[in-house]
Design a protein around this motif. Structure first.
Motif, PDB file in Angstrom:
ATOM      1  N   ARG A  73       0.834  -1.208   0.000  1.00 51.64           N
ATOM      2  CA  ARG A  73       0.000   0.000   0.000  1.00 51.64           C
ATOM      3  C   ARG A  73       0.869   1.259   0.000  1.00 51.64           C
ATOM      4  O   ARG A  73       0.584   2.233  -0.686  1.00 51.64           O
ATOM      5  CB  ARG A  73      -0.914   0.005   1.230  1.00 51.64           C
ATOM      6  CG  ARG A  73      -2.081  -0.946   1.106  1.00 51.64           C
ATOM      7  CD  ARG A  73      -2.825  -1.081   2.418  1.00 51.64           C
ATOM      8  NE  ARG A  73      -3.938  -1.994   2.300  1.00 51.64           N
ATOM      9  CZ  ARG A  73      -5.172  -1.632   1.962  1.00 51.64           C
ATOM     10  NH1 ARG A  73      -5.454  -0.362   1.759  1.00 51.64           N
ATOM     11  NH2 ARG A  73      -6.129  -2.535   1.845  1.00 51.64           N
ATOM     12  N   THR A  76       2.391   1.876  -3.308  1.00 49.19           N
ATOM     13  CA  THR A  76       1.346   2.388  -4.210  1.00 49.19           C
ATOM     14  C   THR A  76       1.110   3.874  -3.951  1.00 49.19           C
ATOM     15  O   THR A  76       1.027   4.674  -4.886  1.00 49.19           O
ATOM     16  CB  THR A  76       0.036   1.594  -3.992  1.00 49.19           C
ATOM     17  OG1 THR A  76       0.330   0.215  -4.188  1.00 49.19           O
ATOM     18  CG2 THR A  76      -1.062   2.036  -4.938  1.00 49.19           C
ATOM     19  N   GLU A 132      -9.123   5.273   0.026  1.00 45.26           N
ATOM     20  CA  GLU A 132      -9.813   4.537  -1.031  1.00 45.26           C
ATOM     21  C   GLU A 132      -8.969   4.502  -2.316  1.00 45.26           C
ATOM     22  O   GLU A 132      -8.898   3.491  -3.009  1.00 45.26           O
ATOM     23  CB  GLU A 132     -11.181   5.206  -1.285  1.00 45.26           C
ATOM     24  CG  GLU A 132     -12.229   4.314  -1.882  1.00 45.26           C
ATOM     25  CD  GLU A 132     -12.311   2.925  -1.264  1.00 45.26           C
ATOM     26  OE1 GLU A 132     -12.392   2.823  -0.027  1.00 45.26           O
ATOM     27  OE2 GLU A 132     -12.282   1.933  -2.025  1.00 45.26           O
ATOM     28  N   GLU A 133      -8.327   5.641  -2.597  1.00 50.51           N
ATOM     29  CA  GLU A 133      -7.510   5.765  -3.812  1.00 50.51           C
ATOM     30  C   GLU A 133      -6.371   4.734  -3.819  1.00 50.51           C
ATOM     31  O   GLU A 133      -6.077   4.116  -4.832  1.00 50.51           O
ATOM     32  CB  GLU A 133      -6.928   7.188  -3.808  1.00 50.51           C
ATOM     33  CG  GLU A 133      -6.417   7.665  -5.120  1.00 50.51           C
ATOM     34  CD  GLU A 133      -5.599   8.954  -4.951  1.00 50.51           C
ATOM     35  OE1 GLU A 133      -5.288   9.553  -5.963  1.00 50.51           O
ATOM     36  OE2 GLU A 133      -5.258   9.325  -3.808  1.00 50.51           O
ATOM     37  N   THR A 135      -6.336   1.978  -1.863  1.00 51.45           N
ATOM     38  CA  THR A 135      -6.970   0.658  -1.809  1.00 51.45           C
ATOM     39  C   THR A 135      -7.363   0.174  -3.208  1.00 51.45           C
ATOM     40  O   THR A 135      -7.196  -0.996  -3.533  1.00 51.45           O
ATOM     41  CB  THR A 135      -8.208   0.714  -0.884  1.00 51.45           C
ATOM     42  OG1 THR A 135      -7.770   1.151   0.397  1.00 51.45           O
ATOM     43  CG2 THR A 135      -8.883  -0.643  -0.752  1.00 51.45           C
ATOM     44  N   SER A 136      -7.856   1.084  -4.035  1.00 49.10           N
ATOM     45  CA  SER A 136      -8.312   0.613  -5.343  1.00 49.10           C
ATOM     46  C   SER A 136      -7.170   0.439  -6.343  1.00 49.10           C
ATOM     47  O   SER A 136      -7.368  -0.154  -7.387  1.00 49.10           O
ATOM     48  CB  SER A 136      -9.401   1.538  -5.907  1.00 49.10           C
ATOM     49  OG  SER A 136      -8.950   2.855  -5.885  1.00 49.10           O
ATOM     50  N   ASN A 137      -5.982   0.917  -6.031  1.00 45.83           N
ATOM     51  CA  ASN A 137      -4.851   0.760  -6.962  1.00 45.83           C
ATOM     52  C   ASN A 137      -3.804  -0.260  -6.520  1.00 45.83           C
ATOM     53  O   ASN A 137      -2.976  -0.681  -7.324  1.00 45.83           O
ATOM     54  CB  ASN A 137      -4.154   2.111  -7.171  1.00 45.83           C
ATOM     55  CG  ASN A 137      -4.944   2.991  -8.118  1.00 45.83           C
ATOM     56  OD1 ASN A 137      -4.943   2.785  -9.329  1.00 45.83           O
ATOM     57  ND2 ASN A 137      -5.655   3.961  -7.570  1.00 45.83           N
ATOM     58  N   SER A 139      -3.789  -3.411  -5.729  1.00 45.46           N
ATOM     59  CA  SER A 139      -3.764  -4.740  -6.321  1.00 45.46           C
ATOM     60  C   SER A 139      -2.932  -4.729  -7.614  1.00 45.46           C
ATOM     61  O   SER A 139      -2.097  -5.618  -7.838  1.00 45.46           O
ATOM     62  CB  SER A 139      -5.196  -5.196  -6.579  1.00 45.46           C
ATOM     63  OG  SER A 139      -5.180  -6.377  -7.293  1.00 45.46           O
ATOM     64  N   GLU A 140      -3.125  -3.686  -8.449  1.00 45.90           N
ATOM     65  CA  GLU A 140      -2.368  -3.580  -9.705  1.00 45.90           C
ATOM     66  C   GLU A 140      -0.879  -3.415  -9.442  1.00 45.90           C
ATOM     67  O   GLU A 140      -0.056  -4.044 -10.102  1.00 45.90           O
ATOM     68  CB  GLU A 140      -2.840  -2.360 -10.497  1.00 45.90           C
ATOM     69  CG  GLU A 140      -4.133  -2.600 -11.218  1.00 45.90           C
ATOM     70  CD  GLU A 140      -4.382  -1.549 -12.282  1.00 45.90           C
ATOM     71  OE1 GLU A 140      -3.574  -0.600 -12.370  1.00 45.90           O
ATOM     72  OE2 GLU A 140      -5.371  -1.684 -13.004  1.00 45.90           O
ATOM     73  N   ARG A 209     -23.599  -1.062   0.947  1.00 46.93           N
ATOM     74  CA  ARG A 209     -23.379  -1.829  -0.284  1.00 46.93           C
ATOM     75  C   ARG A 209     -24.265  -3.063  -0.330  1.00 46.93           C
ATOM     76  O   ARG A 209     -24.618  -3.635   0.691  1.00 46.93           O
ATOM     77  CB  ARG A 209     -21.905  -2.274  -0.357  1.00 46.93           C
ATOM     78  CG  ARG A 209     -20.894  -1.181  -0.641  1.00 46.93           C
ATOM     79  CD  ARG A 209     -20.838  -0.745  -2.099  1.00 46.93           C
ATOM     80  NE  ARG A 209     -20.858  -1.840  -3.061  1.00 46.93           N
ATOM     81  CZ  ARG A 209     -19.777  -2.446  -3.546  1.00 46.93           C
ATOM     82  NH1 ARG A 209     -18.578  -2.094  -3.154  1.00 46.93           N
ATOM     83  NH2 ARG A 209     -19.900  -3.422  -4.431  1.00 46.93           N
ATOM     84  N   GLU A 217     -17.745  -9.715  -5.875  1.00 49.15           N
ATOM     85  CA  GLU A 217     -16.448  -9.034  -6.012  1.00 49.15           C
ATOM     86  C   GLU A 217     -15.354  -9.807  -5.265  1.00 49.15           C
ATOM     87  O   GLU A 217     -14.251  -9.984  -5.763  1.00 49.15           O
ATOM     88  CB  GLU A 217     -16.531  -7.623  -5.407  1.00 49.15           C
ATOM     89  CG  GLU A 217     -17.155  -6.601  -6.337  1.00 49.15           C
ATOM     90  CD  GLU A 217     -17.385  -5.267  -5.619  1.00 49.15           C
ATOM     91  OE1 GLU A 217     -18.270  -4.539  -6.081  1.00 49.15           O
ATOM     92  OE2 GLU A 217     -16.700  -4.973  -4.613  1.00 49.15           O
ATOM     93  N   ARG A 221     -12.089 -11.633  -6.797  1.00 51.35           N
ATOM     94  CA  ARG A 221     -10.738 -11.257  -6.379  1.00 51.35           C
ATOM     95  C   ARG A 221      -9.939 -12.488  -5.947  1.00 51.35           C
ATOM     96  O   ARG A 221      -8.765 -12.617  -6.270  1.00 51.35           O
ATOM     97  CB  ARG A 221     -10.799 -10.234  -5.234  1.00 51.35           C
ATOM     98  CG  ARG A 221      -9.458  -9.624  -4.931  1.00 51.35           C
ATOM     99  CD  ARG A 221      -9.563  -8.316  -4.231  1.00 51.35           C
ATOM    100  NE  ARG A 221     -10.428  -8.422  -3.054  1.00 51.35           N
ATOM    101  CZ  ARG A 221     -10.447  -7.543  -2.066  1.00 51.35           C
ATOM    102  NH1 ARG A 221      -9.670  -6.493  -2.112  1.00 51.35           N
ATOM    103  NH2 ARG A 221     -11.253  -7.689  -1.041  1.00 51.35           N
TER     104      ARG A 221
END
Ligand code: DC
Length: 266
Positions: A73, A76, A132-133, A135-137, A139-140, A209, A217, A221
């Motif tokens: 993290r 990233t 969040e930004e 967290t969402s990147n 994995s890549e 959610r 999801e 994953r």
């Protein structure tokens, strides 16, 4: 970071007997002592509660704890700050090296669990890595093989400097520490992880959610993580597998603690 399990009832820290009460072991693998070096690994799928479990187990056993997800993290977050795409591997590795990423080992959670704080460029990234930004990147970025190699090297160096360590992350028992003294594989069904994640989002962020969507999801994953060419999600052969569907954090930690104690005496 995976903090999906409910809060625990408090377990009493394990008391370690004086060293002279232990017999000398023939080999470290066959027997280790609670008061000496030991590496405990916790692998498992995303959102299975590895971080909170590792921190609580570390508190109970008097060990240090490493969250390897925090390292991915942080890398990233650094890349995003410097606008470096994951394809620009050379620049990515250069900036991560230059950041002198390390941990403040004295940090604790409000509940008093050890929870080292990640530092880069001389400042704390503890909050930033939960954005969040990031967290969402992450994995890549965690798919970049040279970055993984750098992280694996750093993790092994950390273990040399902190040899009484519980380390958690998808590849810790399978790739990074194949000779760990004790290995766990912590998992829960996609449904249960979705329920926990939904609750967490509601309470922490006020986001409501759909359960079915979250479950899909999570299952997708897992599938993706199992297919990764490097550091894929696999259960190490010699790991004790724990399904936390019907257990809370205290229940999981009690099982783990008992397993460590049993192996230490074996
Ligand atoms: O456990 P976490 O959510 O903080 O992990 C963040 C990301 O890093 C997640 O996409 C899994 C990945 N990761 C990894 O690839 N290898 C590890 N040893 C730890 C985490």
């Amino acid at each position: 970071m995976s903090r999906a399990l409910p809060q625990p009832a408090t377990l009493r820290p394990v008391e370690v007997a004086a060293p002279e009460r232990f017999a000398h072991s023939e080999s470290r693998k066959a027997m280790f002592r609670l008061d000496q070096d030991m590496i405990v690994t916790i692998d498992g799928p995303a959102a299975s509660g590895k971080t909170a479990t590792a921190e609580e187990l570390a508190r109970v056993l008097g060990l240090q704890v490493l969250s390897t997800g925090a390292m991915y993290r942080c890398a990233t977050a650094i890349a995003m700050e410097h606008k470096i795409a994951r394809e620009h591997t050379f620049r990515l590795l250069e900036i991560v090296r230059k950041s002198h990423m390390h941990f403040n080992w004295h940090a604790k959670t409000e509940e008093g669990r050890p929870s080292p704080e990640i530092i880069a460029f001389g400042k704390s990234y503890a909050k930033r890595i939960t954005d969040e930004e990031v967290t969402s990147n992450v994995s890549e970025f965690s798919e970049v093989i040279p970055l993984r190699e750098l992280m694996v090297g750093m993790q092994r160096d950390i273990a040399k400097a902190h040899p009484r360590l519980i380390t958690e992350g998808r590849d810790q028992g399978s790739v990074v520490f194949p000779d760990a003294d004790v290995k766990f594989f912590l998992w829960a069904s996609p449904r249960v992880r979705a329920e926990r994640r939904r609750q967490q989002l509601l309470v922490k962020k006020g986001i409501d959610r759909d359960l079915g969507e979250l479950e899909k999801e999570i299952a997708a994953r897992d599938e993706n993580d199992r297919r990764k060419p490097y550091g894929a999600l696999v259960q190490p052969e010699d790991a004790l597998s724990i399904n936390s569907d019907k257990l809370d954090l205290a229940g999981v930690v009690a099982l783990m603690r008992d397993h460590v104690l049993a192996k230490a005496r074996a």
